[in-house]
Write a protein that holds these residues in place. Structure first.
Motif, short mmCIF file in Angstrom:
data_model
loop_
_atom_site.label_atom_id
_atom_site.label_comp_id
_atom_site.label_asym_id
_atom_site.label_seq_id
_atom_site.Cartn_x
_atom_site.Cartn_y
_atom_site.Cartn_z
N GLY A 1 5.25 8.72 -12.73
CA GLY A 1 4.75 10.03 -11.99
C GLY A 1 3.71 10.24 -11.63
O GLY A 1 3.10 11.38 -10.73
N ASP A 2 2.27 9.33 -12.13
CA ASP A 2 1.38 9.69 -11.71
C ASP A 2 0.92 8.92 -10.40
O ASP A 2 1.66 7.46 -9.69
CB ASP A 2 0.64 8.54 -12.70
CG ASP A 2 0.23 9.66 -13.57
OD1 ASP A 2 0.03 10.32 -13.81
OD2 ASP A 2 0.18 8.90 -15.12
N ASN A 3 0.08 9.61 -9.06
CA ASN A 3 0.01 9.04 -7.76
C ASN A 3 -1.52 8.91 -8.23
O ASN A 3 -2.13 9.23 -8.64
CB ASN A 3 0.55 9.77 -6.65
CG ASN A 3 1.82 9.96 -6.82
OD1 ASN A 3 1.89 9.45 -6.28
ND2 ASN A 3 2.24 10.78 -7.35
N VAL A 4 -2.02 7.29 -7.38
CA VAL A 4 -3.43 6.89 -8.23
C VAL A 4 -3.53 6.28 -6.36
O VAL A 4 -2.96 5.52 -5.52
CB VAL A 4 -3.66 5.79 -8.74
CG1 VAL A 4 -4.82 5.66 -8.69
CG2 VAL A 4 -3.45 5.98 -10.43
N ASP B 1 0.86 -1.23 -0.26
CA ASP B 1 0.15 0.37 -0.53
C ASP B 1 0.69 1.35 0.66
O ASP B 1 1.87 1.47 0.68
CB ASP B 1 -0.61 0.15 1.20
CG ASP B 1 -2.03 1.42 1.01
OD1 ASP B 1 -1.54 1.51 -0.04
OD2 ASP B 1 -2.34 0.56 1.94
N GLY B 2 0.79 1.96 -1.19
CA GLY B 2 1.38 3.11 -0.93
C GLY B 2 2.89 3.24 -1.79
O GLY B 2 3.65 4.08 -1.82
N GLY B 3 2.85 1.89 -2.70
CA GLY B 3 3.69 1.71 -3.46
C GLY B 3 3.97 2.04 -4.61
O GLY B 3 3.71 2.43 -5.13
N GLY C 1 -5.49 -2.36 0.67
CA GLY C 1 -5.24 -1.50 1.79
C GLY C 1 -6.74 -1.10 2.41
O GLY C 1 -7.38 -1.16 1.97
N GLY C 2 -5.94 0.14 2.93
CA GLY C 2 -7.54 0.52 3.40
C GLY C 2 -7.63 0.17 4.93
O GLY C 2 -7.03 -0.77 5.26
N GLN C 3 -9.25 0.11 4.98
CA GLN C 3 -9.58 -1.02 5.71
C GLN C 3 -10.78 -1.34 6.20
O GLN C 3 -11.87 -1.40 5.41
CB GLN C 3 -10.67 0.65 7.19
CG GLN C 3 -11.10 -0.07 8.05
CD GLN C 3 -9.62 -0.32 9.66
OE1 GLN C 3 -9.80 0.14 9.45
NE2 GLN C 3 -10.53 -1.20 9.98
N PRO C 4 -9.53 -3.01 6.31
CA PRO C 4 -10.95 -4.21 6.14
C PRO C 4 -12.35 -3.03 6.25
O PRO C 4 -13.00 -3.44 7.83
CB PRO C 4 -10.73 -5.31 6.62
CG PRO C 4 -9.27 -4.57 6.57
CD PRO C 4 -8.84 -3.60 6.79
N ALA C 5 -13.12 -4.52 5.99
CA ALA C 5 -14.77 -3.64 6.39
C ALA C 5 -15.53 -5.15 6.46
O ALA C 5 -15.01 -6.47 5.36
CB ALA C 5 -15.55 -3.28 6.07
N ASP C 6 -16.15 -5.60 7.10
CA ASP C 6 -17.25 -7.05 7.65
C ASP C 6 -18.40 -6.33 6.64
O ASP C 6 -18.78 -5.75 6.65
CB ASP C 6 -17.44 -7.00 8.64
CG ASP C 6 -18.43 -8.86 9.14
OD1 ASP C 6 -19.49 -9.03 8.22
OD2 ASP C 6 -18.29 -9.15 9.82
N THR D 1 -6.19 3.41 -0.37
CA THR D 1 -5.45 3.03 -0.75
C THR D 1 -4.84 3.51 -2.30
O THR D 1 -5.40 4.05 -2.47
CB THR D 1 -5.88 0.98 -1.15
OG1 THR D 1 -4.09 0.17 -0.98
CG2 THR D 1 -6.51 0.60 -2.32
N SER D 2 -3.51 2.55 -2.03
CA SER D 2 -2.56 3.72 -3.25
C SER D 2 -1.46 3.33 -4.01
O SER D 2 -0.38 2.08 -3.20
CB SER D 2 -2.49 4.89 -2.57
OG SER D 2 -1.71 5.16 -2.00
#
Ligand code: 0L1
Ligand code: MG
Length: 262
Positions: free
Chosen positions: A244-247, A92-94, A169-174, A257-258
């Motif tokens: 150069g792009d960030n997503v 994540d963020g890589g 990534g982020g916040q896993p949800a049920d 997640t990015s």
């Protein structure tokens, strides 16, 4: 099947070499117009076996072309299924090195992780939700090995559905805490929103894509084992990216997640 084993082996080697060397090729149905679905999945499975033989692990599965936006973008009408090798995973963020890819695009997806086996035929949304441990945001990086993304469905299946990289990534949800049909997503490129949607864009409910995958695997006696990560398919059209792009993908109630293209 219409192709002999030698042809399947040669086509798998050609497509995998294109992936590993970041070189494009013409679609294989130009030379083999009669190849059928079994041939296409046999080529994909041969690519998978080549990776495993070199020591790679298969760490997930994917459904592709599961939204009307993607189907319209590619001019096709049926979902397809593929696998994810360990080296496709980006932290994540890589960073994703564009020099290793041909013409990458990104897709906003909902990723599922299962806690029990899913087996078709007859797998349905209810069974998928009961078998899901959690869901989370996922960005798939696709990179068709076909020149200018010009292909048909059988060529895409043989090419492991353009799978190349992914981040989750982020916040896993049920799944009990989120309505996957109405959950909203925004994908940003360099801080600018470039794609918006809701989960229902994927076959009416993203879990339907997982059920289709289980039913597809059942035809060859396979199942989705417990603990499997599955990308359920792009909610919107794919977006082209370059160095150069960030997503960033933001999913309602699941954080973000990015990844970065360098
Ligand atoms: O994951 C996907 O939806 C991609 C499927 C293959 C087609 C493409 O390269 O866009
Ligand atoms: Mg995808």
């Amino acid at each position: 099947m219409k192709l002999d084993q030698a042809t399947i082996t040669a086509l798998a080697e050609r497509l995998e070499n294109c992936e590993l060397q970041a070189q494009d090729t013409t679609k294989i149905t130009d030379e083999h117009p009669d190849m059928d679905w079994d041939d296409a999945y046999a080529i994909q499975n041969t690519i998978k076996a080549r990776k495993i033989a070199r020591g790679a692990r298969i760490i997930g599965l994917k459904a592709g072309l599961t939204s009307h936006a993607k189907m319209k973008q590619m001019g096709v009408s049926t979902p397809v299924f593929g696998f994810m090798a360990d080296y496709y995973a980006v932290p994540d963020g890589g960073e994703v090195k564009v020099s290793e890819l041909i013409h990458p695009k990104v897709e906003p997806e909902i990723a599922f992780v299962t806690k029990s086996e899913l087996r078709g035929p007859g797998c349905h949304i209810g069974a998928v939700l009961a078998a899901t441990d959690f869901v989370m945001p996922g960005i798939e990086v696709i990179d068709s090995r076909y020149r200018d993304f010009k292909f048909d469905l059988k060529s895409v299946v043989a090419d492991n559905t353009s799978a190349a990289r992914f981040v989750v990534g982020g916040q896993p949800a049920d799944v009990a805490d989120v309505d996957l049909r109405t959950v909203g997503i925004v994908m940003e490129k360099n801080g600018v929103p470039v794609a918006f949607g809701a989960g229902a864009a994927v076959l009416g409910h993203p879990a339907a894509a997982i059920a289709m995958l289980a039913n597809h695997l059942a035809a060859s006696g396979e199942c989705i084992p417990a603990g499997t990560l599955i990308l359920s398919g792009g909610i919107t059209e794919a977006v082209s990216v370059s160095a150069g792009d960030n997503v960033t993908l933001r999913v309602q109630g699941m954080g973000s997640t990015s990844l970065r293209f360098v």
